[in-house]
Design a protein around this motif. Structure first.
Motif, PDB file in Angstrom:
ATOM      1  N   ALA A 121      -3.713  -6.252  -0.495  1.00 29.78           N
ATOM      2  CA  ALA A 121      -4.472  -5.259  -0.793  1.00 29.78           C
ATOM      3  C   ALA A 121      -4.088  -4.203  -1.791  1.00 29.78           C
ATOM      4  CB  ALA A 121      -4.343  -4.033   0.615  1.00 29.78           C
TER       5      ALA A 121
ATOM      6  N   ASP B 296      -0.666  -7.054   2.951  1.00 33.06           N
ATOM      7  CA  ASP B 296      -0.062  -5.505   2.422  1.00 33.06           C
ATOM      8  C   ASP B 296       0.148  -5.763   0.716  1.00 33.06           C
ATOM      9  OD1 ASP B 296       0.675  -3.061   2.410  1.00 33.06           O
ATOM     10  OD2 ASP B 296       2.707  -3.211   2.402  1.00 33.06           O
TER      11      ASP B 296
ATOM     12  N   VAL C 243      -9.034   3.306   1.288  1.00 36.28           N
ATOM     13  CA  VAL C 243      -8.448   2.341   2.161  1.00 36.28           C
ATOM     14  C   VAL C 243      -8.638   2.561   3.544  1.00 36.28           C
ATOM     15  CG1 VAL C 243      -6.186   1.325   2.916  1.00 36.28           C
ATOM     16  CG2 VAL C 243      -6.586   2.199   0.270  1.00 36.28           C
TER      17      VAL C 243
ATOM     18  N   VAL D  10     -10.677  -2.496   1.609  1.00 40.51           N
ATOM     19  CA  VAL D  10     -10.128  -1.658   0.412  1.00 40.51           C
ATOM     20  C   VAL D  10     -11.505  -1.707  -0.535  1.00 40.51           C
ATOM     21  CG1 VAL D  10      -8.703  -1.751  -1.453  1.00 40.51           C
ATOM     22  CG2 VAL D  10      -7.996  -2.362   0.628  1.00 40.51           C
TER      23      VAL D  10
ATOM     24  N   LEU E 173       0.713  -1.071   0.062  1.00 40.62           N
ATOM     25  CA  LEU E 173      -0.184   0.000  -0.141  1.00 40.62           C
ATOM     26  C   LEU E 173       0.949   1.347  -0.149  1.00 40.62           C
ATOM     27  CD1 LEU E 173      -2.787  -1.137   2.684  1.00 40.62           C
ATOM     28  CD2 LEU E 173      -2.637  -0.853   0.090  1.00 40.62           C
TER      29      LEU E 173
END
Length: 431
Positions: free
Chosen positions: A329, A326, A353, A362, A293
């Motif tokens: 996403a 992470d 987010v 998300v 992200l």
């Protein structure tokens, strides 16, 4: 750091099978010699082991030959199983002849049972059945010869010894089946691991390459349209194409380097074969993904430069996340934005987010006309399938579909362990 040595096997499993066979046979052969020959006379006596049974030199030579044949067979049991097993049977028959018996000696045949158990456990079923039939044939031979000579009286011992032979075969066959089942489970687990790794690589290739190629195609098309009227914008578009292409190439090199390093770990070089300079260049390739992200702003800038403005909204306290969450996403956002660029026919979309205490949310929303599939060829779209697989692997929830007010919405909820990301990060902002 040296690799840890494997755990030692239990003592019973470390003893070779031939030694077990020899030990059982020798103990059974020595016991009557000690009890009925060497010990002082007692009131008890044995028809199978008479006190004067070994008085002649011929009997002693035959008994010595029986020991020699059985010990030779026991030593060869692991390397030449069929021949060794035959020698154990022959030695057992010679032992009966040495004691001048017309029937098999039950205790001596226990060594044959141990050898048969090993044959049934380690050799194909046909070989084990032939070995069992050989032992039963010897027993039947003793019984038939005694009947033919008219010396059969009382209860014959061969049927009871035959029962021990059957039990030995059953035990060995059970061990053989258990080993075959274990090997099948290991092979199946290895095949599943290979399939899972291929799916993971396919998802990574799709998420990385598909998005980048889509951006390159849009920028190259825009540059071709304005190259004569707006050369500055065409130059800017081609610079973006170059940057995205280099980033994609770097990602592919990292992935291939990780795969190459995995292969080298499975097949270590020999002592006299050191790594080449090319291998050393890939030795430091990261095995973990290098995106998350934190790269979302860069993704938004690249997509905005391609003609679709991406508005990123952050909610909640941003904090470090587990690597797999992470990455998942980021890939969800990347694939959803790529679908917007390809199919939605809009000039903007929103990415939200949300960091919550126990989950990460998300969401990608657009106002376009796309329906989440490739309208040109609906059978080639794997984007939503890949996103759904990623979320399912992490025990999350995924939804994608048209909105009632128009446009399309992709949303994912990923559970986050409460212990993950204890360190505070920068406060959420809006873009």
């Amino acid at each position: 750091m040296p690799a840890s040595s494997p755990l030692p096997l239990p003592l019973l499993k470390r003893i070779p099978p031939g030694l077990w066979t020899a030990l059982v046979w020798v103990v059974a052969a020595v016991q009557p010699i000690v009890e009925y020959v060497l010990m002082p006379p007692r009131h008890e006596y044995s028809l199978s082991y008479p006190r004067d049974g070994l008085d002649s030199l011929t009997a002693q030579a035959l008994l010595g030959l029986a020991f020699l044949v059985v010990l030779t067979g026991s030593a060869l049991l692991r390397r030449q199983t069929a021949v060794a097993y035959g020698l154990v049977i022959v030695g057992t028959v010679i032992s009966s002849v040495a004691w001048r018996q017309d029937e098999v000696l039950p205790l001596q045949f226990l060594g044959v049972d141990v050898g048969l158990c090993y044959v049934a456990a380690t050799r194909p079923r046909r070989t084990a059945i032939i070995a069992t039939a050989g032992a039963l044939g010897v027993l039947a031979g003793f019984l038939v010869l005694r009947w033919a000579a008219g010396g059969e009286s009382g209860t014959a011992s061969e049927p009871f010894v035959a029962l021990t032979v059957i039990i030995a075969w059953l035990i060995g066959n059970s061990v053989h089946q258990a080993r075959a089942h274990t090997a099948e489970l290991h092979a199946r687990a290895a095949a599943q691991a290979i399939t899972a790794e291929r799916l993971r690589i396919a998802r990574e290739m799709h998420d990385t390459v598909a998005h980048s190629i889509g951006i390159i195609a849009l920028q190259a098309g825009a540059a071709a349209r304005v190259v004569e009227t707006q050369p500055a914008k065409a130059r800017e578009a081609m610079i973006t194409v170059e940057q995205v292409g280099r980033e994609t190439l770097a990602g592919l090199r990292r992935m291939l380097g990780a795969l190459r390093q995995a292969d080298q770990e499975q097949e270590p070089p020999t002592r006299d074969q050191g790594p080449t300079s090319h291998d050393q260049g890939h030795a430091q390739a990261p095995l973990r993904p290098s995106v998350g992200l934190a790269d979302l702003e860069r993704l938004a800038a690249t997509t905005t430069a391609a003609g679709v403005r991406v508005e990123v909204w952050w909610q909640g306290k941003r904090r470090p996340l587990p690597v797999d969450i992470d990455l998942a996403a980021f890939r969800i956002v990347q694939e959803a934005v790529t679908n917007v660029v390809r199919h939605a026919a809009v000039d903007r979309c929103q990415v939200k987010v949300v960091y919550r205490e126990d989950e990460l949310v998300v969401e990608v929303v657009d106002q376009g006309k796309g329906n989440g599939t490739n309208t040109t060829n609906p059978h080639t779209g794997f984007g939503l399938v890949g996103m759904r697989e990623r979320i399912a692997l992490l025990d999350g929830r995924f939804s994608a579909g048209p909105r009632s007010e128009g446009g399309f919405r992709v949303a994912a909820r990923l559970p986050v362990p409460t212990a993950a990301g204890a360190e505070p990060a920068a406060k959420a902002g809006t873009r």
